[in-house]
Design a protein around this motif. Sequence first.
Motif, mmCIF file in Angstrom:
data_model
loop_
_atom_site.group_PDB
_atom_site.id
_atom_site.type_symbol
_atom_site.label_atom_id
_atom_site.label_comp_id
_atom_site.label_asym_id
_atom_site.label_seq_id
_atom_site.Cartn_x
_atom_site.Cartn_y
_atom_site.Cartn_z
ATOM 1 N N LEU A 260 0.816 -1.283 0.082
ATOM 2 C CA LEU A 260 0.049 0.039 -0.099
ATOM 3 C C LEU A 260 0.974 1.432 0.032
ATOM 4 C CD1 LEU A 260 -3.024 0.933 0.198
ATOM 5 C CD2 LEU A 260 -2.659 1.091 2.716
ATOM 6 N N GLU A 261 1.929 1.002 0.914
ATOM 7 C CA GLU A 261 2.751 2.336 0.675
ATOM 8 C C GLU A 261 3.576 2.479 -0.451
ATOM 9 O OE1 GLU A 261 3.697 4.787 3.977
ATOM 10 O OE2 GLU A 261 1.768 4.385 3.277
ATOM 11 N N GLN A 262 3.921 1.461 -0.933
ATOM 12 C CA GLN A 262 4.622 1.458 -2.589
ATOM 13 C C GLN A 262 3.522 2.116 -3.472
ATOM 14 O OE1 GLN A 262 5.787 -2.499 -3.089
ATOM 15 N NE2 GLN A 262 7.735 -2.465 -2.028
ATOM 16 N N LEU A 263 2.274 1.717 -3.371
ATOM 17 C CA LEU A 263 1.335 2.265 -4.405
ATOM 18 C C LEU A 263 0.990 3.723 -4.221
ATOM 19 C CD1 LEU A 263 -1.036 2.017 -6.502
ATOM 20 C CD2 LEU A 263 -2.586 1.403 -4.590
ATOM 21 N N ARG A 264 1.008 4.227 -2.912
ATOM 22 C CA ARG A 264 0.944 5.537 -2.519
ATOM 23 C C ARG A 264 2.234 6.417 -3.052
ATOM 24 N NH1 ARG A 264 2.159 9.275 1.720
ATOM 25 N NH2 ARG A 264 3.690 7.598 2.694
ATOM 26 N N GLY A 270 3.436 10.532 -9.639
ATOM 27 C CA GLY A 270 2.946 11.017 -11.099
ATOM 28 C C GLY A 270 1.499 11.649 -10.788
ATOM 29 N N ARG A 271 1.610 12.571 -9.498
ATOM 30 C CA ARG A 271 0.165 13.142 -9.385
ATOM 31 C C ARG A 271 -0.076 14.271 -10.152
ATOM 32 N NH1 ARG A 271 0.851 17.391 -5.175
ATOM 33 N NH2 ARG A 271 2.732 17.218 -4.445
ATOM 34 N N LEU A 277 -1.112 12.409 -1.904
ATOM 35 C CA LEU A 277 -1.969 11.376 -0.993
ATOM 36 C C LEU A 277 -1.082 11.097 0.252
ATOM 37 C CD1 LEU A 277 -2.855 8.914 -3.763
ATOM 38 C CD2 LEU A 277 -4.220 10.681 -2.564
ATOM 39 N N THR A 278 -1.946 11.229 1.425
ATOM 40 C CA THR A 278 -1.324 10.484 2.691
ATOM 41 C C THR A 278 -2.045 9.110 2.767
ATOM 42 O OG1 THR A 278 -3.451 11.309 3.996
ATOM 43 C CG2 THR A 278 -1.354 12.846 3.745
ATOM 44 N N LEU A 279 -1.793 8.163 3.841
ATOM 45 C CA LEU A 279 -2.519 7.059 3.931
ATOM 46 C C LEU A 279 -3.803 7.246 4.044
ATOM 47 C CD1 LEU A 279 -1.898 3.751 4.365
ATOM 48 C CD2 LEU A 279 -1.867 4.461 6.784
ATOM 49 N N LEU A 280 -4.680 8.231 4.842
ATOM 50 C CA LEU A 280 -5.882 8.276 5.113
ATOM 51 C C LEU A 280 -6.696 7.905 3.738
ATOM 52 C CD1 LEU A 280 -7.555 8.353 7.369
ATOM 53 C CD2 LEU A 280 -7.583 10.867 7.228
ATOM 54 N N PRO A 281 -6.773 8.744 2.790
ATOM 55 C CA PRO A 281 -7.677 8.593 1.523
ATOM 56 C C PRO A 281 -7.555 7.036 1.130
ATOM 57 C CG PRO A 281 -6.404 10.431 1.293
ATOM 58 C CD PRO A 281 -5.610 9.618 2.357
ATOM 59 N N LEU A 282 -6.502 6.427 1.076
ATOM 60 C CA LEU A 282 -6.519 5.117 0.910
ATOM 61 C C LEU A 282 -7.250 4.160 1.762
ATOM 62 C CD1 LEU A 282 -2.734 4.893 -0.579
ATOM 63 C CD2 LEU A 282 -4.619 5.174 -2.072
ATOM 64 N N LEU A 283 -6.947 4.393 3.113
ATOM 65 C CA LEU A 283 -7.802 3.582 4.019
ATOM 66 C C LEU A 283 -9.238 4.003 3.959
ATOM 67 C CD1 LEU A 283 -7.239 1.887 6.535
ATOM 68 C CD2 LEU A 283 -7.119 3.892 7.913
#
Length: 456
Positions: A260-264, A270-271, A277-283
């Motif tokens: 997940l951290e690698q994906l972030r 490339g944003r 992005l922080t971890l929170l939107p993914l979570l």
Amino acid sequence: MAKFTFNLPDIGEGIAEAEIVAWHVKPGDRVEEDQQLADMMTDKATVEMESPVAGTVLEVAGEVGDIVAIGSMLVVIDTDSDAPPEPGTRAQVDAATAASEPPRAADTAPAAADAQVEARLDAENPDAGDADAAIAAGNKAAPAGTSASPVRPDAQAAPPPAEKADGARPLASPAVRKRAADLGIDLREVRPAADGRIRHADLDQFLAYSSGGFAPAGAARADEQVKVIGLRKRIAQNMAAAKRAIPHFTYVEEIDVTELEQLRAQLNAGRGERPKLTLLPLLITAVCKVLPAFPMINARYDDEAGIVTRHGSVHLGMATQTGGGLMVPVIRDAQARNIYQLAREIARLADAARNGSITSEELSGSTLTITSLGPLGGVATTPVINRPEVAIIGPNRIVERPMFVRDAAGIERVEKRKLMNLSISCDHRVVDGHDAASFVQALKKLIETPALLLVP
């Protein structure tokens, strides 16, 4: 003598009363039309009360911490009195400051007067534009695009004061500077308003929540009594009610967030113009994808009526620490937002909560809450449920540890992995332990296979 009684107006649907959290006037003070009188707290939101008339304050409703009913007297003002303000009042300070300056035609236009004050401050500090940006960055409060006002020709002739060695000079009117000096307040320690300029209200808030500075190591400090008012009082009441009424239980699971951290990191690389992005939107995305299978988690329990409402939409509460205490802004329809839309809304709500512009509507109606302490998250937490919700999720700190990993051929090896404990507290009257554990295990599976987060 013509007395005008200013009654507390209706400041929110269904609100019957409000708490006085700050007075900006007292009996004997001279007030002008639209001048701030008091700050009133209701449903976690602070509302500024402004005077509808000019005159002299004769009476106020009570002290800080008192409750005032809607429609009751808040302030009584003598609209005929032209008597000078009492010695030592803030009104006298403002009047004395204004008298020491050249008369301006803008005295009858508050907006123009504000612009001229900012212009004079810009003349005193040529780097005020940069200073304003620095203050905005430090407090995450000032809106983008803030710029200095044009400088008057007579202001340009004023010699600039010596630059302070430890940073830019905070923006504030002369009256605010004099009051701060009289109170022994360093303006650099005061959080400014949304436009980056410090006002009397900001000094009042600083005095209400300041701990009085720092003492040297080993030095004894005097005992201090702090009245529990405003947001801190609401937090205390809500937490006590939640613990009294709700039989909590907490379940904790360890989750491997390496992928997940690698994906972030890849998404951030490339944003482009999109938010970081922080971890929170993914979570949050993972939570919203799992919740349809566990409707008992996204629910509210009316224990008086004996009704549990299972919500189809996810209105996610986001616990946010502010200078005055913990607030819970709500991300509406989180399930309908992509990760970048979530990131923007998280940043917007957090800034609004911290700079005081958050509304009552943005602080109500949540169906599930996430609370995170970020790098301070510790090994595990047992968060308190945000009543009347039935569950609260608490991600903890990410740590790197060696872990056995089995490859496709079934061979085990030791790798350095990023691990995070995830806590969930539930209302045992509504959520069974099996349901909470099953929900977290489904969440774990999705987080550890993060490519599935991007699948519609």
